[in-house]
Motif scaffolding. Structure first.
Motif, PDB file in Angstrom:
ATOM      1  N   ASP A  40      26.565  47.058  33.709  1.00 47.33           N
ATOM      2  CA  ASP A  40      27.323  47.797  32.701  1.00 47.33           C
ATOM      3  C   ASP A  40      28.803  47.419  32.710  1.00 47.33           C
ATOM      4  OD1 ASP A  40      24.910  49.086  32.760  1.00 47.33           O
ATOM      5  OD2 ASP A  40      25.640  50.813  33.859  1.00 47.33           O
ATOM      6  N   ASN A  41      29.238  46.750  33.746  1.00 47.87           N
ATOM      7  CA  ASN A  41      30.659  46.570  33.974  1.00 47.87           C
ATOM      8  C   ASN A  41      31.134  45.196  33.504  1.00 47.87           C
ATOM      9  OD1 ASN A  41      33.251  46.727  34.896  1.00 47.87           O
ATOM     10  ND2 ASN A  41      32.708  47.388  36.951  1.00 47.87           N
ATOM     11  N   ARG A  42      31.643  45.141  32.279  1.00 46.23           N
ATOM     12  CA  ARG A  42      32.183  43.884  31.757  1.00 46.23           C
ATOM     13  C   ARG A  42      33.485  43.510  32.477  1.00 46.23           C
ATOM     14  NH1 ARG A  42      29.079  42.234  27.725  1.00 46.23           N
ATOM     15  NH2 ARG A  42      28.137  43.735  26.331  1.00 46.23           N
ATOM     16  N   ALA A  43      34.160  44.510  33.001  1.00 46.24           N
ATOM     17  CA  ALA A  43      35.398  44.239  33.740  1.00 46.24           C
ATOM     18  C   ALA A  43      35.104  43.400  34.975  1.00 46.24           C
ATOM     19  CB  ALA A  43      36.078  45.550  34.132  1.00 46.24           C
ATOM     20  N   LEU A  44      33.953  43.608  35.583  1.00 51.94           N
ATOM     21  CA  LEU A  44      33.573  42.837  36.766  1.00 51.94           C
ATOM     22  C   LEU A  44      33.417  41.360  36.421  1.00 51.94           C
ATOM     23  CD1 LEU A  44      33.016  43.219  39.754  1.00 51.94           C
ATOM     24  CD2 LEU A  44      30.628  43.560  39.211  1.00 51.94           C
ATOM     25  N   ALA A  45      32.864  41.080  35.239  1.00 53.66           N
ATOM     26  CA  ALA A  45      32.729  39.693  34.798  1.00 53.66           C
ATOM     27  C   ALA A  45      34.104  39.071  34.570  1.00 53.66           C
ATOM     28  CB  ALA A  45      31.895  39.624  33.528  1.00 53.66           C
ATOM     29  N   LYS A  46      35.037  39.848  34.049  1.00 47.30           N
ATOM     30  CA  LYS A  46      36.405  39.343  33.852  1.00 47.30           C
ATOM     31  C   LYS A  46      37.075  39.080  35.198  1.00 47.30           C
ATOM     32  CE  LYS A  46      37.054  41.565  29.400  1.00 47.30           C
ATOM     33  NZ  LYS A  46      37.752  42.610  28.650  1.00 47.30           N
ATOM     34  N   TRP A  47      36.844  39.993  36.174  1.00 50.39           N
ATOM     35  CA  TRP A  47      37.380  39.797  37.517  1.00 50.39           C
ATOM     36  C   TRP A  47      36.828  38.512  38.127  1.00 50.39           C
ATOM     37  CZ3 TRP A  47      41.235  41.522  40.298  1.00 50.39           C
ATOM     38  CH2 TRP A  47      41.796  42.753  40.001  1.00 50.39           C
ATOM     39  N   PHE A  48      35.522  38.311  37.942  1.00 51.38           N
ATOM     40  CA  PHE A  48      34.897  37.104  38.473  1.00 51.38           C
ATOM     41  C   PHE A  48      35.552  35.868  37.896  1.00 51.38           C
ATOM     42  CE2 PHE A  48      31.925  33.667  37.517  1.00 51.38           C
ATOM     43  CZ  PHE A  48      31.756  33.178  38.802  1.00 51.38           C
ATOM     44  N   LEU A  49      35.684  35.818  36.571  1.00 47.56           N
ATOM     45  CA  LEU A  49      36.239  34.634  35.925  1.00 47.56           C
ATOM     46  C   LEU A  49      37.674  34.376  36.385  1.00 47.56           C
ATOM     47  CD1 LEU A  49      35.718  32.372  33.920  1.00 47.56           C
ATOM     48  CD2 LEU A  49      36.545  33.890  32.114  1.00 47.56           C
ATOM     49  N   ALA A  50      38.495  35.410  36.380  1.00 46.50           N
ATOM     50  CA  ALA A  50      39.899  35.251  36.785  1.00 46.50           C
ATOM     51  C   ALA A  50      40.010  34.844  38.260  1.00 46.50           C
ATOM     52  CB  ALA A  50      40.662  36.546  36.535  1.00 46.50           C
ATOM     53  N   ALA A  51      39.226  35.497  39.112  1.00 46.07           N
ATOM     54  CA  ALA A  51      39.297  35.201  40.545  1.00 46.07           C
ATOM     55  C   ALA A  51      38.739  33.816  40.848  1.00 46.07           C
ATOM     56  CB  ALA A  51      38.543  36.271  41.343  1.00 46.07           C
ATOM     57  N   ALA A  52      37.669  33.417  40.155  1.00 44.06           N
ATOM     58  CA  ALA A  52      37.086  32.095  40.409  1.00 44.06           C
ATOM     59  C   ALA A  52      38.064  30.993  40.017  1.00 44.06           C
ATOM     60  CB  ALA A  52      35.768  31.942  39.647  1.00 44.06           C
ATOM     61  N   VAL A  53      38.658  31.116  38.844  1.00 46.39           N
ATOM     62  CA  VAL A  53      39.608  30.088  38.389  1.00 46.39           C
ATOM     63  C   VAL A  53      40.823  30.043  39.310  1.00 46.39           C
ATOM     64  CG1 VAL A  53      41.179  29.444  36.519  1.00 46.39           C
ATOM     65  CG2 VAL A  53      38.838  30.123  35.992  1.00 46.39           C
ATOM     66  N   THR A  54      41.415  31.201  39.581  1.00 46.80           N
ATOM     67  CA  THR A  54      42.607  31.259  40.434  1.00 46.80           C
ATOM     68  C   THR A  54      42.301  30.792  41.851  1.00 46.80           C
ATOM     69  OG1 THR A  54      43.358  33.161  39.137  1.00 46.80           O
ATOM     70  CG2 THR A  54      44.462  32.768  41.236  1.00 46.80           C
ATOM     71  N   GLY A  55      41.196  31.272  42.413  1.00 48.92           N
ATOM     72  CA  GLY A  55      40.823  30.903  43.779  1.00 48.92           C
ATOM     73  C   GLY A  55      40.514  29.423  43.922  1.00 48.92           C
ATOM     74  N   LEU A  56      39.802  28.862  42.951  1.00 51.64           N
ATOM     75  CA  LEU A  56      39.471  27.435  43.021  1.00 51.64           C
ATOM     76  C   LEU A  56      40.721  26.563  42.874  1.00 51.64           C
ATOM     77  CD1 LEU A  56      36.118  27.335  41.032  1.00 51.64           C
ATOM     78  CD2 LEU A  56      36.446  26.897  43.476  1.00 51.64           C
ATOM     79  N   ILE A  57      41.600  26.927  41.945  1.00 55.24           N
ATOM     80  CA  ILE A  57      42.837  26.152  41.770  1.00 55.24           C
ATOM     81  C   ILE A  57      43.703  26.247  43.029  1.00 55.24           C
ATOM     82  CG2 ILE A  57      45.028  26.053  40.509  1.00 55.24           C
ATOM     83  CD1 ILE A  57      43.417  26.812  37.973  1.00 55.24           C
ATOM     84  N   GLY A  58      43.851  27.462  43.570  1.00 55.78           N
ATOM     85  CA  GLY A  58      44.666  27.640  44.770  1.00 55.78           C
ATOM     86  C   GLY A  58      44.115  26.881  45.961  1.00 55.78           C
ATOM     87  N   ASN A  59      42.814  26.963  46.177  1.00 57.50           N
ATOM     88  CA  ASN A  59      42.205  26.257  47.304  1.00 57.50           C
ATOM     89  C   ASN A  59      42.216  24.750  47.102  1.00 57.50           C
ATOM     90  OD1 ASN A  59      41.165  28.153  49.456  1.00 57.50           O
ATOM     91  ND2 ASN A  59      40.454  29.167  47.596  1.00 57.50           N
ATOM     92  N   ALA A  60      42.051  24.288  45.861  1.00 54.20           N
ATOM     93  CA  ALA A  60      42.141  22.854  45.586  1.00 54.20           C
ATOM     94  C   ALA A  60      43.554  22.344  45.883  1.00 54.20           C
ATOM     95  CB  ALA A  60      41.769  22.560  44.131  1.00 54.20           C
ATOM     96  N   PHE A  61      44.562  23.151  45.553  1.00 52.59           N
ATOM     97  CA  PHE A  61      45.939  22.775  45.866  1.00 52.59           C
ATOM     98  C   PHE A  61      46.132  22.644  47.374  1.00 52.59           C
ATOM     99  CE2 PHE A  61      50.086  24.163  47.365  1.00 52.59           C
ATOM    100  CZ  PHE A  61      50.895  23.182  46.810  1.00 52.59           C
TER     101      PHE A  61
END
Length: 166
Positions: A40-61
């Motif tokens: 039911d929680n669309r906000a969780l999907a938004k959290w996933f997308l934002a955290a995945a992009v930010t986390g992957l970019i940060g760790n790649a750096f």
């Protein structure tokens, strides 16, 4: 003296705090029961997308940064890298936790992930026992496999250890 250096290195790299942060993220998701309402929680999907992009970019750096300069002796670039790593690792853990909660909302996902529930309830015990087992397996005062096996074999050893724990 090895343990003293190891503890100092954990503080220098901020690993102690990021590991604790990742445990807190997982515990908060479980305590709040987000996995029960993920469908039911669309906000969780938004959290996933934002955290995945930010986390992957940060760790790649961080990975790239470590290929272009030495970690020691300490430098301003190393401090910035440690700060980014200290943020990027828990953010990526947030993405993982969100993905697991979303997967849990589907019948096939729930069935597949249910095997991780027992070790998840004992995450700290699982983590600490993996550390002890891997020290014995990989370091020189144990079996000393660190320099004699490749990444794929090390992954296989890790998966076997986790399967036995689960």
């Amino acid at each position: 003296s090895f343990w003293l250096i190891k503890i100092q290195w954990m503080f220098y790299e901020g690993k102690l705090f990021t590991i604790f942060g990742m445990f807190l993220i997982g515990a908060a998701f479980g305590k709040l029961g987000l996995h029960h309402h993920a469908g039911d929680n669309r906000a969780l999907a938004k959290w996933f997308l934002a955290a995945a992009v930010t986390g992957l970019i940060g760790n790649a750096f961080v990975v790239y940064s470590r290929t272009i300069h030495d970690v020691y002796p300490p430098t301003m670039a190393g401090l910035i890298e440690a700060l980014i790593a200290g943020l990027a690792r828990p953010i990526l853990a947030l993405a993982y936790a969100s993905a697991f909660c979303i997967a849990w909302s589907f019948p096939h996902g729930k069935r597949a992930l249910s095997m991780f529930a027992p070790p998840g309830r004992m995450a700290l015990t699982t983590y600490l026992s993996q550390t002890i087992i891997c020290i014995v397996v990989f370091y020189g005062y144990g079996l000393g496999f660190r320099d004699s096996i490749g990444h794929t074999q090390a992954l296989a050893v890790g998966l076997v250890i986790f399967a036995v724990q689960a």
